[in-house]
Write a protein that holds these residues in place. Structure first.
Motif, PDB file in Angstrom:
ATOM      1  N   ALA A 152       6.319   9.862  24.954  1.00  0.00           N
ATOM      2  CA  ALA A 152       7.104   9.714  23.729  1.00  0.00           C
ATOM      3  C   ALA A 152       6.169  10.491  22.430  1.00  0.00           C
ATOM      4  O   ALA A 152       4.814  10.007  22.525  1.00  0.00           O
ATOM      5  N   ALA A 153       6.893  11.279  21.627  1.00  0.00           N
ATOM      6  CA  ALA A 153       6.281  12.054  21.044  1.00  0.00           C
ATOM      7  C   ALA A 153       5.726  11.303  19.519  1.00  0.00           C
ATOM      8  O   ALA A 153       5.188  11.547  18.757  1.00  0.00           O
ATOM      9  N   ASP A 154       6.263  10.005  19.491  1.00  0.00           N
ATOM     10  CA  ASP A 154       6.027   9.007  18.337  1.00  0.00           C
ATOM     11  C   ASP A 154       4.840   8.061  18.897  1.00  0.00           C
ATOM     12  O   ASP A 154       4.503   7.468  18.176  1.00  0.00           O
ATOM     13  N   ASP A 155       4.371   8.292  20.015  1.00  0.00           N
ATOM     14  CA  ASP A 155       3.447   7.420  20.709  1.00  0.00           C
ATOM     15  C   ASP A 155       2.027   8.453  20.914  1.00  0.00           C
ATOM     16  O   ASP A 155       2.008   9.562  20.359  1.00  0.00           O
ATOM     17  N   SER A 156       1.362   8.166  21.906  1.00  0.00           N
ATOM     18  CA  SER A 156       0.209   8.847  22.652  1.00  0.00           C
ATOM     19  C   SER A 156       0.510   9.017  23.916  1.00  0.00           C
ATOM     20  O   SER A 156       1.213   8.401  24.827  1.00  0.00           O
ATOM     21  N   VAL A 157      -0.665   9.914  24.731  1.00  0.00           N
ATOM     22  CA  VAL A 157      -0.839   9.923  25.878  1.00  0.00           C
ATOM     23  C   VAL A 157      -1.576   8.615  26.144  1.00  0.00           C
ATOM     24  O   VAL A 157      -2.457   8.165  25.862  1.00  0.00           O
ATOM     25  N   MET A 158      -0.812   7.707  27.096  1.00  0.00           N
ATOM     26  CA  MET A 158      -1.211   6.105  27.335  1.00  0.00           C
ATOM     27  C   MET A 158      -1.704   6.216  28.642  1.00  0.00           C
ATOM     28  O   MET A 158      -1.741   6.999  29.553  1.00  0.00           O
ATOM     29  N   LEU A 196      -3.156  16.189  25.398  1.00  0.00           N
ATOM     30  CA  LEU A 196      -3.005  16.915  26.865  1.00  0.00           C
ATOM     31  C   LEU A 196      -4.208  17.926  26.942  1.00  0.00           C
ATOM     32  O   LEU A 196      -4.697  17.997  28.069  1.00  0.00           O
ATOM     33  N   ALA A 197      -4.296  18.973  25.927  1.00  0.00           N
ATOM     34  CA  ALA A 197      -5.401  19.765  26.052  1.00  0.00           C
ATOM     35  C   ALA A 197      -6.714  19.091  26.183  1.00  0.00           C
ATOM     36  O   ALA A 197      -7.385  19.758  27.022  1.00  0.00           O
TER      37      ALA A 197
END
Ligand code: GDP
Length: 472
Positions: A152-158, A196-197
């Motif tokens: 979700a782009a309104d969240d983060s890598v979870m 992600l990077a």
């Protein structure tokens, strides 16, 4: 033994007792005892070694490279909870209709195949999440060619995003990223690209090798492009199969339908499955009575990468079981029967997990060196204190290991860990969740709950000294 001799279990137990053996109903007798007891009933015994599983697994035919034809990719959707996996699968299922065909797919059969605008096909496994993916893998079934990681782009890598990525990487499955919920005001796909990077995953528009697409699973935005990227990624894999051979594939799910009997979803992976074919899956075999596609239409045959729901089995094979077609029905029956027998034997012989009560007995026979414990508690301080004290119980003969400790309810994953490492679970001021409790019963995991640290330590110590009082 009682069944084989067609006598009552009590008769067998009495016979054992008259021979001076105190036995219980689920005790295993050794070969010698078996012969003596059987003789009491006028039977001769012949001990046959069980055949090993390999004997009932058919040899895979080598495919002639000339006979291989392109097949569509099989795709799993993974990602953190609430990031939109189900919405994405639903959108594709409902909206993506084969050109000229009205209506989406209303049936749920565990997998579906769609044709996209560039004329290519994609097969989706309709069970989102890496747990299902890994459960299949644990059963030896690797069917996914590609994974879509939804973030979700309104969240983060979870945490579960990371888990999904790890699971896909562990399986060597290429990933395509979907940055979802871009319709939301707070959405920031660049933030996700950056995260992600930071994990060494560079997406294509940032010069990396991973394809990524901004989408809205709710509004449908970007999904066409995502599907196209999947087919591009699949092209690189050059997925092929031979449709012209006896069919094999994997069981996706099976359920008992009141009117129709057992309905099993199969994914054909090579060859072509036809109505009337004889197949074996796990310890079940049948002639395929009828097959339906994801739209509920009756079909006569299904080729590679095609999911079908079929009728014919008189039981439910397990998800992840391989199915194999046999030309000879008798052979199919034999194999299914052998497997059933094997399962039964393995069931009886399956190793029970360690329990506190068991420790004293194992100590007495001298085959006990390590005690693995998982410690769960309500607050950090008590978890640490309890874990420390338990570690100190180690003696010359028994090493106590705390393999996992954390604050919180006893969860399914604690039980699975205990099962995989033959551990007992000690809970202080916490309880298992209801699913963890059920799982523990099934896996025979000993969960001990305490509200006083001293009691926990004393009970484990007593067990280690072989002096545990029986549970009342
Ligand atoms: P899952 O747990 O990953 O399967 O997530 P769901 O598909 O159940 O979605 C979680 C919530 O996010 C639901 O309330 C969806 O309606 C919502 N949602 C999913 N995709 C989008 C999207 O693209 N935009 C918006 N605004 N909401 C979405």
């Amino acid at each position: 033994l009682a069944n084989m001799m067609d006598v009552s279990v009590n008769d067998v137990i009495s016979a054992c007792m008259s021979l001076g053996m105190m036995v219980s109903i689920n005790q295993r007798l050794d070969a010698e005892t078996l012969s003596i007891v059987a003789e009491e009933f006028g039977y001769q015994t012949e001990i046959v070694k069980p055949e090993i599983e390999e004997d009932v697994v058919p040899e895979e035919e080598e495919d002639d490279p000339d006979k291989l034809e392109p097949r569509s990719p099989i795709v799993t959707v993974m990602g953190h909870v609430d990031h939109g996996k189900t919405s994405l699968l639903d959108y594709i299922r409902k909206e993506n209709v084969i050109a000229g065909e009205a209506g989406g797919i209303t049936q749920h059969i565990g997998a579906y195949n769609v044709e996209i605008s560039n004329g290519k096909h994609i097969t989706f496994l309709d069970t989102p999440g890496h747990e299902a993916f890994t459960a299949m893998r644990a059963r030896g079934a690797q069917i996914t060619d590609l994974a879509i990681i939804v973030i979700a782009a309104d969240d983060s890598v979870m945490p579960q995003t990371k888990e999904a990525i790890n699971h896909a990487q562990a399986a060597g499955v290429p990933m395509v990223f979907a940055f979802n919920k871009i319709d939301k005001p707070g959405a920031n796909a660049d933030k996700i690209r950056e995260e992600l990077a930071g994990m060494d995953i560079l997406v294509e528009d940032w010069g990396g090798k991973f394809q990524a697409q901004e989408i809205s699973a709710k509004k449908g935005e970007g999904i066409e492009d995502l599907l196209e990227k999947i087919t591009l990624e699949a092209d690189i894999l050059e997925l092929k199969a031979n449709p012209d051979r006896t069919s094999t594939g994997t069981v996706i799910e099976a359920e008992l339908d009141k009117g129709r009997g057992y309905v099993t979803t199969l994914l054909v992976q090579s060859g072509t499955l036809e109505v009337g074919d004889t197949i074996v899956a796990g310890s079940h075999y049948c002639k395929v009575r009828a097959m339906f596609d994801e739209r509920g239409q009756k079909i006569e045959k299904a080729g590679p990468s095609q999911p079908v729901s079929m009728l014919g089995f008189n039981g439910a094979p397990n998800a992840g079981d391989r199915f194999v077609e046999y030309k000879d029905e008798r052979e199919a029956k034999n194999i299914a029967n052998k497997r059933e027998q094997l399962q039964r034997e393995q069931g009886i012989r399956s190793q029970k997990h360690i329990t506190l009560d068991e420790i004293g007995r194992r100590l007495a026979i001298g085959d006990f060196q390590e005690l693995n414990i998982i410690v769960k508690g309500d607050v950090d301080g008590s978890v640490e204190a309890l874990a420390d004290s338990l570690l100190k119980l180690s003696t010359d003969t028994i090493q106590v290991n705390v393999i996992h400790k954390s604050v919180g309810q006893i969860s399914d994953s604690d039980v699975l860990l205990a099962s995989a490492s033959d551990a007992i679970i000690v809970g202080f001021q916490v309880r298992p969740s209801s699913t963890a409790r059920k799982l523990a019963e099934k896996e025979e995991i000993d969960i001990r709950l305490y509200s006083v640290i001293y009691d926990a330590i004393e009970e484990v110590r007593a067990a280690m000294e072989g002096m545990l009082k029986p549970k009342v």
